[in-house]
Motif scaffolding. Structure first.
Motif, PDB file in Angstrom:
ATOM      1  N   LEU A  89       0.859  -1.179   0.000  1.00 40.70           N
ATOM      2  CA  LEU A  89       0.000   0.000   0.000  1.00 40.70           C
ATOM      3  C   LEU A  89       0.896   1.230   0.000  1.00 40.70           C
ATOM      4  N   TYR A  90       0.751   2.074  -1.031  1.00 40.56           N
ATOM      5  CA  TYR A  90       1.513   3.323  -1.079  1.00 40.56           C
ATOM      6  C   TYR A  90       0.958   4.305  -0.046  1.00 40.56           C
ATOM      7  N   LEU A  91       1.852   4.995   0.639  1.00 44.28           N
ATOM      8  CA  LEU A  91       1.461   6.067   1.558  1.00 44.28           C
ATOM      9  C   LEU A  91       1.622   7.427   0.896  1.00 44.28           C
ATOM     10  N   TYR A  92       2.618   7.582   0.045  1.00 45.63           N
ATOM     11  CA  TYR A  92       2.760   8.774  -0.787  1.00 45.63           C
ATOM     12  C   TYR A  92       3.812   8.519  -1.852  1.00 45.63           C
ATOM     13  N   ARG A  93       3.760   9.291  -2.921  1.00 49.83           N
ATOM     14  CA  ARG A  93       4.784   9.331  -3.958  1.00 49.83           C
ATOM     15  C   ARG A  93       4.764  10.748  -4.509  1.00 49.83           C
ATOM     16  N   LYS A  94       5.879  11.457  -4.429  1.00 48.94           N
ATOM     17  CA  LYS A  94       5.856  12.891  -4.717  1.00 48.94           C
ATOM     18  C   LYS A  94       7.238  13.385  -5.128  1.00 48.94           C
ATOM     19  N   GLU A  95       7.273  14.636  -5.565  1.00 49.37           N
ATOM     20  CA  GLU A  95       8.530  15.320  -5.874  1.00 49.37           C
ATOM     21  C   GLU A  95       9.328  15.513  -4.596  1.00 49.37           C
ATOM     22  N   HIS A  96      10.635  15.313  -4.698  1.00 48.55           N
ATOM     23  CA  HIS A  96      11.527  15.403  -3.547  1.00 48.55           C
ATOM     24  C   HIS A  96      12.135  16.811  -3.505  1.00 48.55           C
ATOM     25  N   GLN A  97      11.524  17.678  -2.738  1.00 46.47           N
ATOM     26  CA  GLN A  97      11.927  19.084  -2.701  1.00 46.47           C
ATOM     27  C   GLN A  97      13.408  19.240  -2.365  1.00 46.47           C
ATOM     28  N   ASP A  98      14.069  20.167  -3.050  1.00 45.54           N
ATOM     29  CA  ASP A  98      15.472  20.540  -2.807  1.00 45.54           C
ATOM     30  C   ASP A  98      16.478  19.456  -3.209  1.00 45.54           C
ATOM     31  N   SER A  99      16.007  18.391  -3.856  1.00 46.72           N
ATOM     32  CA  SER A  99      16.945  17.312  -4.188  1.00 46.72           C
ATOM     33  C   SER A  99      17.743  17.593  -5.463  1.00 46.72           C
ATOM     34  N   ALA A 100      17.295  18.516  -6.301  1.00 40.21           N
ATOM     35  CA  ALA A 100      17.975  18.784  -7.565  1.00 40.21           C
ATOM     36  C   ALA A 100      19.396  19.278  -7.346  1.00 40.21           C
ATOM     37  N   GLY A 101      20.288  18.896  -8.243  1.00 36.66           N
ATOM     38  CA  GLY A 101      21.621  19.471  -8.222  1.00 36.66           C
ATOM     39  C   GLY A 101      21.537  20.958  -8.498  1.00 36.66           C
ATOM     40  N   ALA A 102      22.090  21.776  -7.592  1.00 43.72           N
ATOM     41  CA  ALA A 102      22.001  23.230  -7.726  1.00 43.72           C
ATOM     42  C   ALA A 102      22.968  23.717  -8.798  1.00 43.72           C
TER      43      ALA A 102
END
Length: 770
Positions: free
Chosen positions: A479-492
């Protein structure tokens, strides 16, 4: 051209038995094998376009047949396969729009069959070959090549082929990625090329032997039939084209497609100076229980129209995370096909292959000898090969004199395939194997002109698609609880990469054992020209959590920090885990790296990212140096001051002197017209026979001649475990000391380059231009 003696020595050494099979021109074609080589040189433009697009559509249709007939979710939903068409002597005509590096392996398999099977048992009309031998030409045993000759009037006219990732082909771990494999004999069985269809009839003995190894034999049998049916359909369509337009015309179109692709490559190479470009990354934990760190290097040297590809500097083969030669080669051809030659409709890989000379060092992690384990390559090694090729080809493009080619450069894609593979008994009491391919949702890299994006796939799987949550929950007891964009994870960076994603799930109405999960201490997605690396992967386990109480209260969660329960520390390639009904797992897939110095990013872009939720306010302030007012507008004066402070701190941390007039050093400097440049950071000043490598932001001379500028500029060394949005203790994973280096211009403090460095290793000499 090598001498006959050198050719023979090459064939004996690179034989596909003890070492990788590496074909050499000319291909040794047995007398019993007749290849159709006659073609029409003059073809009118309309006929050419009609036949060319027909051939392209033949390949697309082959993919649609696989999609419609395959049953394993890894193929059916996420498109972990590839289709391709090859000439009679196995030149790559068309890559399909699916998993690209497969296309750069299949030609090697076919050449092996021509050379090694052409005499005995021979190649006959109606034959279909199967093979999953990594030393002949695949990435690991689950990637199964199926290929067939197309005969016309008794001669091999061309070949059609596909490669499907099979759900399970044996080995010590369900799903056949075996991080605990000590050698090849822990791995799934290896099948060198065999005829699974002999002159039109399925060999049930071969099929039975192959499916016998699998925990999911019905899936294997049906997926094999899908692959065979796809080849059969392509063969029939090509024969129809020959009957309609004539064999010489169709072959002439094939030759022209390849020649046109080759010309496009040469035209673009002519704008790039001769030189060498390099990338380096570090693998960790070669097998369950290991604590080692391993260096991987890639270099591409351009001299005229020849591209020499080497892995010199790569550590020796170890454990279970080795990358077979064919997949390493396929990863590099993929970068040329998609990044450099995307306008060639999938024919770019064939054009590039004509000018690539691969010279690997045997017995290394990217060209292992027979005997070592390779089954987890598709998680740990192949994607790293793709990411490193991505980086090197992009640096080459950034050295071009054609500004339009700069636009094709792409910051590095995720260097690992984060995944979890569980198995057990599902909600209907049936055994299942569940590889979670949410990483297919992906993200894109930055370019010198725009940001990357979240959830727009992986560039090297153009037709890949993210899995359906409801589909996984239907087939597997989770059962999935959430799946979403991972804030601040992008290479700056001046332009940032796309964020990765993050998800959490729990067992539900079944038994779940977790055999494979990813957790990393060392970032592997290298930044470009001062950009930050992409984030590492992490798995968090919460044992005996309170999730059921929360759900029963009618509330949902979007962060596992809300949960109570025991949190054991997990390591990379860790042992299998049995999950309880109230256990929760969270894991993320990695982001793409950044391009350029983060302090050069337009503050308004940062503000828009904050408003969109892509970036947090704290990340905007600490990494980008952007300060906001209470009304969420950019405070320009405070931002300018913060960025100046950050530049001063860079030089101070590096132990370098800081000019009291640093702000005046930041006035816009213009590179003199006509100078050779490498992206936004470097220009090359040739005076009195000496070449000076200069900073494009302030004009400072960084080095001369063939010096590595990194040994002459300030460098800030920090704990690599602190890189990214979530710090880790590297000692949890490995024993070696690994650092993160940021190299600065000594005058303006711009970040010129970033890299991960194992203690004792010299800084990477990432470019040397003639």
């Amino acid at each position: 051209m090598k001498s006959l003696q050198e050719q023979e020595q090459h064939r004996k050494f690179w034989d596909g038995v003890q070492r990788a099979y590496i074909p050499i021109d000319p291909l040794q074609v047995p007398p019993s094998v007749s290849l159709h080589s006659e073609y029409e040189e003059e073809i009118d433009p309309i006929t050419y376009e009609v036949v060319r697009h027909n051939l392209w559509n033949v390949n697309l249709e082959q993919g649609k047949i696989v999609e419609n007939l395959a049953v394993s979710p890894i193929t059916l939903e996420t498109r972990d396969f590839q289709t391709a068409i090859f000439t009679e002597d196995a030149e790559i005509l068309f890559f399909g729009p699916y998993l690209q590096y497969f296309g750069g392996m299949l030609d090697v398999m076919i050449k092996y069959v021509i050379e090694k099977r052409g005499e005995e048992p021979g190649i006959h009309d109606g034959d279909v070959f199967l093979q999953n031998d990594p030393w002949v030409g695949t990435a690991h045993q689950p990637d199964v090549g199926i290929f067939a000759p197309v005969f016309w009037e008794g001669q091999i006219f061309c070949w059609v082929a596909n490669c499907l990732h099979q759900n399970d082909v044996g080995g010590t771990t369900p799903g056949s990625f075996c991080p605990n494999a000590q050698d090849i004999y822990f791995d799934p069985p290896v099948f060198p090329p065999v005829r699974i269809v002999k002159e039109g009839k399925l060999d049930i003995e071969i099929e039975a032997a192959f499916r016998r190894q699998s925990r999911t034999p019905v899936n294997v049998a049906l997926d094999l039939r899908a692959a065979i049916a796809a080849c059969h359909a392509s063969r029939a369509r090509i024969l129809g084209l020959i009957k309609k337009y004539g064999s010489k015309t169709v072959k002439g179109v094939m030759k022209k497609v390849l020649n046109t692709s080759e010309k496009a490559l040469l035209d673009r190479l002519s704008t790039i100076p001769d030189g060498t470009w390099k990338e380096r990354a570090y693998q960790e934990v070669a097998v369950t229980g290991d604590r080692g760190v391993y260096r991987i290097e890639l270099s591409i040297t351009k001299k005229g129209s020849t591209l020499t590809v080497k892995n010199e500097g790569t550590d020796g083969q170890a454990g279970a995370i080795n990358l077979p030669f064919a997949a390493w080669r396929g990863a590099i051809l993929s970068a040329f096909n998609v990044i450099l030659l995307a306008d060639q409709m999938g024919a770019g890989g064939g054009g590039a292959a004509r000018h690539c000379e691969f010279i690997p060092t045997p017995g290394t992690m990217t060209c292992p000898d027979y005997g070592v384990a390779v089954s987890p390559a598709g998680i740990y090694a192949t994607e790293l090969g793709v990411a490193m090729a991505n980086s090197v080809v992009s640096k080459m493009l950034l050295s071009s004199s054609d500004p339009d080619l700069h636009k094709l450069a792409l910051s590095t894609t995720n260097g690992q395939w984060q995944i979890q593979i569980h198995a057990g008994t599902n909600q209907r009491g049936e055994y299942y194997v569940g590889p979670m391919l949410d990483t297919m949702i992906g993200s894109s890299g930055a370019t010198p002109y725009r940001d990357g994006s979240f959830a727009d796939g992986q560039w090297w799987i153009p037709e890949g698609q993210g899995p359906n949550v409801e589909g996984y929950e239907r087939d597997w007891p989770i059962l999935y609880l959430y799946r979403k964009e991972h804030q601040d994870s992008a290479g700056a960076g001046k332009f940032r990469g796309g964020n990765g994603g993050i998800l959490a799930y729990m067992p539900h109405k079944g038994q779940v054992g977790l055999g494979v999960y990813t957790a990393e201490g060392i970032p592997k997605t290298s930044g470009i020209l001062g950009g930050s690396p992409g984030t590492r992967g992490e798995t968090v386990l919460i044992k005996s959590s309170n999730i059921k109480e929360i759900l029963q209260s009618g509330r949902l969660i979007d962060n596992v920090d809300e949960l109570s329960g025991e949190r054991p520390s997990l390591t990379g390639k860790g042992p299998a885990l049995a999950l309880g009904n109230s256990d929760v797992l969270e894991w993320n897939w990695g982001s793409c790296a950044g391009y350029g110095d983060p302090l050069l990013r337009d503050p308004e872009r940062v503000r828009q990212d904050v408003l969109a939720g892509t970036t947090s306010v704290s990340f905007a302030e600490t990494v980008y140096g952007v300060i906001f007012t209470e009304e969420m507008t950019v405070d320009e004066r405070s931002t300018e001051q913060r960025r100046l402070q950050n530049r001063r701190k860079r030089l101070e941390d590096a132990g370098a002197p800081v000019s009291t007039h640093l702000e005046f050093k930041l006035q816009e400097f213009r590179v003199p017209q006509g100078m050779l440049t490498l992206g936004d950071n470097f220009w090359f000043n040739k005076t009195n026979g000496t070449t000076e490598i200069c900073c494009s932001h302030c004009g400072e001379v960084l080095a001369t001649g063939d010096q590595n500028y990194k040994s002459r500029v300030p460098v800030r060394k920090s704990d690599v475990g602190k890189v990214g949005i979530k710090s880790v203790d590297l000692k949890r994973f490995v024993d070696a000391h690994v650092l993160y280096h940021e190299y600065f211009c000594p005058t303006c403090a711009t970040v010129l380059s970033t890299e991960v460095v194992r203690e004792g290793d010299e800084p990477l000499h990432e470019f040397l231009l003639s």
